[in-house]
Design a protein around this motif. Structure first.
Motif: not given
Length: 320
Positions: A223-241, A244-251
Motif C-alpha cells: 500500500e505504501e509502495i503504491v501510494n508513494n509512487t502514485l504521489t510521485n507521479y501526481g496521480l494521487n489527486t485524480s484517482m479514487t480510493s 488505487i485499491t485495484l492497483i494495490v490488489n494487483f501489486a
C-alpha cells in the motif's frame, strides 16, 4: 546439531531449485519467440467476416509468404481466459507477433487506434512484460470499434500454439493488469491531473519495487509502495480510493507470484519505462524518475524504529 544443518541445507537447495524452475518457466516464453517466430504469427478474431478478414490482414501487413493463419475461436478464448464458452461472444481484435533482433525492445503498434477504444499501446506493453515477453513487435488491429482487451488473449493463443508454456498466474495477472489500467484510464480521461502514460510508468515502478521487495512484502508495504509512487507521479489527486485499491490488489497478487522471479523481469520493466518516457516529450519533466518506492518504505520503518527506541530509552531513564 548435525541434523539441523542437514535440514537447513536441504531447505536452501529446495528453495533455489524452485526459484530456478520459475525463472526457466517465465524465460521460456521469450525463448519460443526467438526460436519459433521465424515468420510473423497472425491470430484473427473469430467474428470477422471474410471481407473484414481481408481488411484486417492488409492492416497487419500479411502476405501469402507468411506462415498459416490462426483464428481465436470462442472456445479457445474461453479456455485461455478460464471462462464459460459463449458462442455469441464477439471477437474482432486481431494480432501479429514477430520477433526482434537481440538489440530490439518490446514494441506494440495499434494500427487502428480509432477502433481500439480502451487499451493503449503502453498498456499492452506493460501486460506483455508481466506475461513474460522481453522483446517482440506486436501489431493490433480491428475493423470495427472494440475495447481491445481480447487482443491479449490472441497473444496468449499464439504463444501457446507455438509451444510456449505460460503459467496460469502470468495470464491472470496480465489480464488483471490490462483490465485495471484500461478501466482506470477510461474513468479518468477527462480529469486535468490524470495521464495514462504517467499511470503506465508509475506501474512499471510499482512492479519494479514489488520485484525488489519480493514475497516478504506485507500488504501495508505494498500500500505504501503504491501510494508513494502514485504521489510521485501526481496521480494521487485524480484517482479514487477504489481505483488505487485495484492497483494495490494487483501489486499484492504480483508479489505472491513467480513472475517476479524471472531474471529478465526487472530489466525489461526498466527498458519499457525509459521507452515510454522518451516518447512522451516534456510530460515527465517535473517528475522524479529516480524515485525508489522501496527506499521510502525503509525510511519509514527506520523512522518508526527510532521513535520506538526513544520511547524505550525514556522509560529506562525513568526506572533508573
Amino acid at each position: 546439531m548435525k541434523w539441523h544443518k542437514i535440514l537447513m541445507a536441504s531447505a536452501v537447495i529446495f528453495t533455489t531449485s524452485m526459484a530456478t524452475s520459475n525463472v526457466q518457466a517465465n524465460s521460456q516464453v521469450q525463448t519460443v519467440i526467438d526460436e519459433t517466430y521465424v515468420q510473423p504469427d497472425y491470430v484473427l478474431g473469430y467474428s470477422l467476416t471474410e471481407e473484414q478478414k481481408a481488411t484486417t490482414l492488409n492492416l497487419l501487413g500479411y502476405n501469402s509468404q507468411d506462415q498459416q493463419l490462426k483464428t481465436m475461436t470462442t472456445s479457445a478464448f474461453a479456455q485461455i481466459m478460464n471462462v464459460a464458452d459463449d458462442p455469441s461472444l464477439q471477437l474482432y481484435s486481431s494480432v501479429k507477433i514477430q520477433k526482434l533482433g537481440s538489440s530490439g525492445t518490446l514494441k506494440v503498434n495499434i494500427v487502428t487506434p480509432e477502433n481500439i477504444t480502451k487499451v493503449t499501446e503502453n498498456m499492452y506493453r506493460n501486460a506483455a512484460v508481466t506475461l513474460g515477453i522481453e522483446k517482440a513487435e506486436i501489431t493490433v488491429a480491428s475493423p470495427i470499434a472494440v475495447t481491445g482487451e481480447s487482443a491479449l488473449a490472441g497473444i496468449y493463443y499464439s504463444l501457446e500454439q507455438n509451444g510456449a508454456e505460460i503459467a496460469t498466474e502470468n495470464k491472470e495477472l496480465a489480464q488483471e493488469e490490462l483490465s485495471t489500467l484500461a478501466n482506470i484510464a477510461a474513468e479518468n480521461q477527462d480529469k486535468e491531473n490524470f495521464d495514462a502514460d504517467k499511470l503506465n510508468v508509475a506501474l512499471t515502478d510499482i512492479k519494479q519495487a514489488v520485484a525488489d521487495g519480493g514475497s516478504s512484502l506485507t500488504k501495508q508495504d505494498i500500500e505504501e509502495i503504491v501510494n508513494n509512487t502514485l504521489t510521485n507521479y501526481g496521480l494521487n489527486t485524480s484517482m479514487t480510493s477504489s481505483q488505487i485499491t485495484l492497483i494495490v490488489n494487483f501489486a499484492l497478487n504480483l508479489s505472491k507470484s513467480g513472475v517476479i522471479t524471472d531474471a529478465a523481469f526487472k530489466s525489461t520493466l526498466s527498458s519499457l519505462k525509459d521507452s515510454i518516457v522518451a516518447e512522451a516529450g516534456s510530460l515527465f519533466d517535473q517528475v522524479n524518475l529516480n524515485f525508489d518506492a522501496n527506499a521510502s518504505i525503509e525510511e519509514s520503518k527506520n523512522f518508526l524504529a527510532n521513535i520506538w527506541q526513544q520511547i524505550i530509552a525514556f522509560f529506562r531513564n525513568l526506572i533508573n
